[in-house]
Design an enzyme around this catalytic site. Structure first.
Site, PDB file in Angstrom:
ATOM      1  CE  LYS A 281      30.823  35.899  60.189  1.00 53.38           C
ATOM      2  NZ  LYS A 281      30.550  37.217  60.734  1.00 53.38           N
ATOM      3  CD  GLU A 366      33.363  49.141  69.749  1.00 51.89           C
ATOM      4  OE1 GLU A 366      34.501  49.403  69.315  1.00 51.89           O
ATOM      5  OE2 GLU A 366      32.784  48.065  69.507  1.00 51.89           O
ATOM      6  NE  ARG A 394      39.206  48.328  71.984  1.00 54.76           N
ATOM      7  CZ  ARG A 394      39.257  47.433  71.025  1.00 54.76           C
ATOM      8  NH1 ARG A 394      38.568  47.605  69.924  1.00 54.76           N
ATOM      9  NH2 ARG A 394      40.001  46.366  71.160  1.00 54.76           N
TER      10      ARG A 394
HETATM   11  C1  LIG Z   1      35.592  46.106  70.253  1.00 52.92           C
HETATM   12  C2  LIG Z   1      34.569  45.101  69.800  1.00 52.92           C
HETATM   13  N1  LIG Z   1      33.390  45.523  69.301  1.00 52.92           N
HETATM   14  C3  LIG Z   1      32.473  44.620  68.903  1.00 52.92           C
HETATM   15  C4  LIG Z   1      32.707  43.285  68.991  1.00 52.92           C
HETATM   16  C5  LIG Z   1      31.631  42.283  68.636  1.00 52.92           C
HETATM   17  N2  LIG Z   1      32.050  41.444  67.505  1.00 52.92           N
HETATM   18  C6  LIG Z   1      32.499  40.201  67.673  1.00 52.92           C
HETATM   19  S1  LIG Z   1      32.915  39.480  66.246  1.00 52.92           S
HETATM   20  C7  LIG Z   1      32.437  40.819  65.373  1.00 52.92           C
HETATM   21  C8  LIG Z   1      32.540  40.803  63.892  1.00 52.92           C
HETATM   22  C9  LIG Z   1      33.924  40.634  63.448  1.00 52.92           C
HETATM   23  O1  LIG Z   1      33.944  40.566  62.061  1.00 52.92           O
HETATM   24  P1  LIG Z   1      35.220  40.001  61.354  1.00 52.92           P
HETATM   25  O2  LIG Z   1      36.440  40.511  62.012  1.00 52.92           O
HETATM   26  O3  LIG Z   1      35.075  40.250  59.909  1.00 52.92           O
HETATM   27  O4  LIG Z   1      35.166  38.458  61.662  1.00 52.92           O
HETATM   28  P2  LIG Z   1      34.126  37.367  61.107  1.00 52.92           P
HETATM   29  O5  LIG Z   1      33.183  37.071  62.210  1.00 52.92           O
HETATM   30  O6  LIG Z   1      33.455  37.923  59.906  1.00 52.92           O
HETATM   31  O7  LIG Z   1      34.972  36.196  60.783  1.00 52.92           O
HETATM   32  C10 LIG Z   1      31.971  41.832  66.205  1.00 52.92           C
HETATM   33  C11 LIG Z   1      31.452  43.111  65.754  1.00 52.92           C
HETATM   34  C12 LIG Z   1      33.946  42.891  69.534  1.00 52.92           C
HETATM   35  N3  LIG Z   1      34.254  41.608  69.706  1.00 52.92           N
HETATM   36  N4  LIG Z   1      34.844  43.806  69.919  1.00 52.92           N
END
Ligand SMILES: Cc1ncc(C[n+]2csc(CCOP(=O)(O)OP(=O)(O)O)c2C)c(N)n1
Length: 637
Positions: A281, A366, A394
Site C-alpha cells: 500500500k 458487520e 449489511r
Molecule cells: C461492507 C463494508 N465495510 C467497510 C468498508 C470500508 N472499507 C473500505 S476499503 C476497506 C479496506 C479494504 O481492504 P482491502 O480489501 O484489503 O483493500 P485495500 O484497501 O487494502 O487495497 C474498508 C474496510 C466497506 N467499503 N464496505
C-alpha cells in the site's frame, strides 16, 4: 514525452516495452498523488495497485473480459487507462468521475461497487451465466485481503469451489484493510506470502525425529531425504485448494514479468483459480507508504510534505464518540468497544490504544459484529459499537432478528449518518432512520452537536435497550463541552426557539441550520417559528408537536404548519413518523412540509452541495419555508 500521453485505452498498454511500462507506472502514481492531494480520495490502495492494474489490462481484453474491482476504491489507474484520463482530476467532484466503478460512466466498469466483499458473488454468477450462454471470455475478480474477511466473500468462495466454473480471483494482499488486517485468514495469507509453509514443515519433521529418544540425532540424513521428497509434493494454499479453488502464488505484485506470467498462466484453467498477489500500500509516496491508514481515505494534503490541509479545528463527531467511549470505559471496564475494520474512522482507535482488552476490530464483518455484540451483552458485557450508516445496512437482519426482537441492550453509534460527501451513492447514510423506525423497542437519537453526542452515549448505556445514535460526517459545531455527563430524558425533545406561526422539527446538526433559517424568517419576513431539536427520533416526542401547534392564533397559523427537516430519505423517515402521528386525529387542519432526501439516485458531490441540493442548508430551509408561508399568506383571510 510522457508515456501516459500515448495511453488512452488498454490496447495502448499492450504495445509498451517493459522499460516504458515502468515509466508509465511512475507517471500514473504522480497523477494519482496530485489528484488525491487536491480532491481527497483513496491514496494508499490506489498507489498499491498501479502495477497490478496495468498488468491486468495488458493480459486481459477488457471490456470483453470482465475485470471486477471489489470495494472499487482502488479503481483510479483502471479509470486512467480506460478512456477517462482527461477527466481524472474531476474525480469525487460534483458532476465529475465517481470515486468508485460506475457502470453508467464506462463499459469497462463491470459493476458498481463501494461496499466490500461483493466481487466474488458477482463473478460467480456471471461465470455461470457466461457458460450457460456458451460465451467465451474471462472473468477476473480483484479482491483485497481486507475484503476477503467479509462473510459475503467467504460464502462466495464456498460456492465457487463447489460449482467449479472458470473464473480468476486475484487476491491483492497488502496485509492491510484500512488498518492492519485482522483475523485467522489474514494470518494464513501472511504465512503463505512468507513462503514459510515449507520452512515450517521442515521444522516440524525435524522436531519429530529429534524427539525420538536415542535415534533422533542419527536420523538427520534420513530427514533430509524425506524433506526433499515432501518439498516436491508440497502444494501451498491448501485452504483454497481444499475448497476447490486452485491457489497460485505468492506473486510479487510490483514485478511486471512475474505478474503477467502468472496471469497468463491463470487463463489456462477451466476451473476457479486464485492468484495470490502481494502488493504494498502507498507504493511510490513515502508518507502513504509509512502511514497507509491515514492516507486510505485521505483528505487533501500538501504533496511536498504529506501534511493534511485542515479546514477546521472543530472536532469530528467520530472523534468525540471515541473519546466519550474511552472516558466511559475508564469508569466501567465492562464496556466493550467494537468496530468492523474502521478503528480510525470511527474514533475507536482511542480505545484500542488505551484499553486493547476492551476493544475488538472484527474485520469487514458487520453482520458478525452485531451478533457478536449480542453475545457479549447476553454474557453481561456492555457493547458499544460504532458503524458507518451505509455499512449498517449489511447488518439489518442481525439488528432485527438478533438484537431488537430480544431487546438486547447495546449502544450503536451510527457514524456518517445522513448525506455523505465525495464517495457517492454507495456511501450515503440516508436510509438508517427509515430502516430502524419500524423496529420494536428501538431507541434512536440524533445529537444536535458534539456536546449532546457525549450525553447521548452516556444516556444510551443507562437505558439498557438497543439504542442507536446517529451523527453525520461533518465537523462538530464547536460548542463548549460539558465535563460532567448528564442523562437526557427518554423520548423528550428540546425546544430551542418559540414562535407562534408553526413548528420546525429538525434532526441532528440540521437543528442549527433550522435555527439560522428561523431567525432570518423572523427578521426579514416576520414569520415566527418554534424550533425543536428532535433528539429522540424514536420514541418521538409527540407532545412537542402538539405544543408547537397549539399556540395563539396568528395570521399564519390558522392552518397548523409543521416542517420536518432530516438529512435522510423522506419516505419512512421522520416526516413519515410525524405524518403517522398527525393521522391519529389529535391535530386538525394541519399541513406539513417535509424537507429531506427524495427517492432518487444521489450523484457525487460534497456534503454541503448535497445539503443545498435538497434544501437542507440554512439558505434552502429559509427559502422553502418562505415559499410555504407566502402561499399561505395570499390565501389567508
Ligand atoms: C461492507 C463494508 N465495510 C467497510 C468498508 C470500508 N472499507 C473500505 S476499503 C476497506 C479496506 C479494504 O481492504 P482491502 O480489501 O484489503 O483493500 P485495500 O484497501 O487494502 O487495497 C474498508 C474496510 C466497506 N467499503 N464496505
Amino acid at each position: 514525452m510522457a508515456v501516459l500521453d500515448k495511453i488512452n485505452y488498454p490496447e495502448d498498454l499492450k504495445k509498451l516495452p517493459l522499460i516504458e511500462l515502468k515509466k508509465l507506472s511512475q507517471e500514473i502514481r504522480e497523477v494519482i498523488i496530485k489528484v488525491v492531494s487536491e480532491n481527497g480520495g483513496h491514496l494508499s490502495s490506489n498507489l498499491g495497485v498501479v502495477d497490478l492494474t496495468l498488468s491486468l489490462h495488458r493480459v486481459f481484453d477488457a471490456p470483453k473480459d470482465k475485470i471486477i474491482w471489489d470495494v472499487g476504491h482502488q479503481c483510479y489507474t483502471h479509470k486512467i487507462v480506460t478512456g477517462r484520463k482527461d477527466r481524472i482530476f474531476s474525480i469525487r467532484k460534483k458532476d465529475g468521475l465517481a470515486g468508485f466503478p460506475d457502470m453508467k460512466e464506462s463499459e469497462y466498469d463491470v459493476l458498481n461497487t463501494g461496499h466490500a466483499s461483493t466481487s466474488l458473488a458477482f463473478a460467480s454468477g456471471m461465470a455461470i451465466a457466461r457458460d450457460n450462454n456458451k460465451e467465451d471470455y474471462h472473468i477476473v475478480a480483484v479482491i483485497g485481503d481486507g475484503a476477503l474477511t467479509g462473510g459475503l466473500a467467504l460464502e462466495a468462495l464456498n460456492h465457487i469451489g463447489q460449482v467449479k466454473q472458470r473464473l480468476i480471483i486475484v487476491l491483492n494482499d497488502n496485509k492491510m484493510s484500512i488498518s492492519p488486517n485482522v483475523g485467522g485468514i489474514s494470518k494464513y495469507l501472511n504465512y503463505l506470502a512468507s513462503g514459510r509453509s515449507y520452512i515450517r514443515l521442515k521444522e516440524v519433521v525435524q522436531a519429530i525425529f529429534n524427539a525420538i529418544p536415542g535415534i533422533g540425532k542419527n536420523m538427520v540424513e534420513a530427514t533430509r531425504k524425506l524433506l526433499a521428497v515432501l518439498r516436491t509434493m508440497m502444494v501451498p494454499g491448501s485452504f483454497f485448494n481444499d475448497l476447490g479453488v486452485k491457489y497460485i502464488g505468492p506473486i510479487k505484485g510490483h514485478d511486471f514479468k512475474e505478474m503477467e506470467k502468472a496471469l497468463q498462466d491463470a487463463k489456462k484453467y477451466d476451473f476457479p483459480v486464485l492468484l495470490h498477489v502481494v502488493t504494498e500500500k502507498g507504493q511510490g509516496y513515502k508518507p502513504a507508504k509509512d502511514n497507509p491508514r491515514d492516507y486510505h481515505s485521505s483528505a487533501p494534503f500538501d504533496v511536498a510534505n504529506g501534511k493534511f490541509i485542515k479546514k477546521t479545528n472543530k472536532p469530528s463527531y467520530s472523534k468525540v464518540f471515541g473519546q466519550t467511549v474511552l472516558e466511559l470505559i475508564r469508569e466501567d471496564r465492562s464496556i466493550i468497544a467494537l468496530t468492523a475494520a474502521m478503528p480510525g474512522g470511527t474514533g475507536l482507535d482511542l480505545v484500542q490504544e488505551e484499553f486493547p482488552g476492551n476493544f475488538y476490530d472484527v474485520g469487514i464483518a458487520e453482520q458478525y459484529m452485531l451478533a457478536f455484540a449480542g453475545g457479549l451483552a447476553l454474557g453481561g458485557r456492555k457493547p458499544i459499537i460504532s458503524i458507518y450508516s451505509t455499512f449498517m445496512q449489511r447488518a439489518m437482519d442481525q439488528i432485527m432478528h438478533d438484537i431488537t426482537l430480544m431487546d438486547i441492550p447495546m449502544v450503536v453509534g451510527i457514524d456518517r449518518g445522513g448525506l455523505v460527501g465525495g464517495d457517492g451513492p454507495t456511501h450515503q447514510g440516508i436510509y438508517d432512520i427509515a430502516l430502524l423506525r419500524p423496529l420494536p423497542g428501538v431507541v434512536l437519537m440524533a445529537p444536535k452537536d458534539e456536546n449532546e453526542l457525549r450525553h447521548m452515549v452516556y444516556t444510551a448505556l443507562r437505558l439498557k435497550k438497543p439504542v442507536f445514535i446517529r451523527y453525520p460526517k461533518e465537523p462538530g459545531i464547536g460548542v463548549p463541552m460539558d465535563k460532567e455527563f448528564k442523562e437526557l430524558p427518554l423520548g423528550k425533545s428540546e425546544i430551542l426557539r418559540e414562535g407562534p406561526d408553526g413548528v420546525i422539527l429538525a434532526v441532528g446538526p440540521l437543528v442549527y441550520r433550522a435555527l439560522e433559517a428561523a431567525e432570518k424568517l423572523k427578521t426579514l419576513d416576520n414569520i415566527d417559528l418554534t424550533v425543536v431539536n428532535v433528539r429522540y427520533i424514536k420514541p418521538l416526542d409527540t407532545d412537542s408537536i402538539l405544543d408547537g401547534m397549539n399556540r395563539k392564533k396568528t395570521l399564519f397559523n390558522k392552518k397548523k404548519r409543521i416542517i420536518t427537516i432530516e438529512d435522510g430519505i423522506r419516505s419512512g423517515g421522520l416526516s413519515t413518523l410525524v405524518r403517522e402521528f398527525l393521522a391519529t386525529g389529535k391535530v386538525k387542519n394541519y399541513s406539513i412540509l417535509a424537507l429531506g432526501v427524495p427517492e432518487e439516485n444521489i450523484g457525487v458531490a460534497s456534503r454541503e452541495e448535497l445539503l443545498a441540493k435538497y434544501h437542507l442548508d440554512a439558505e434552502g430551509i429559509y427559502a422553502e419555508i418562505k415559499k410555504l408561508f407566502k402561499k399561505k399568506k395570499e390565501t389567508a383571510p
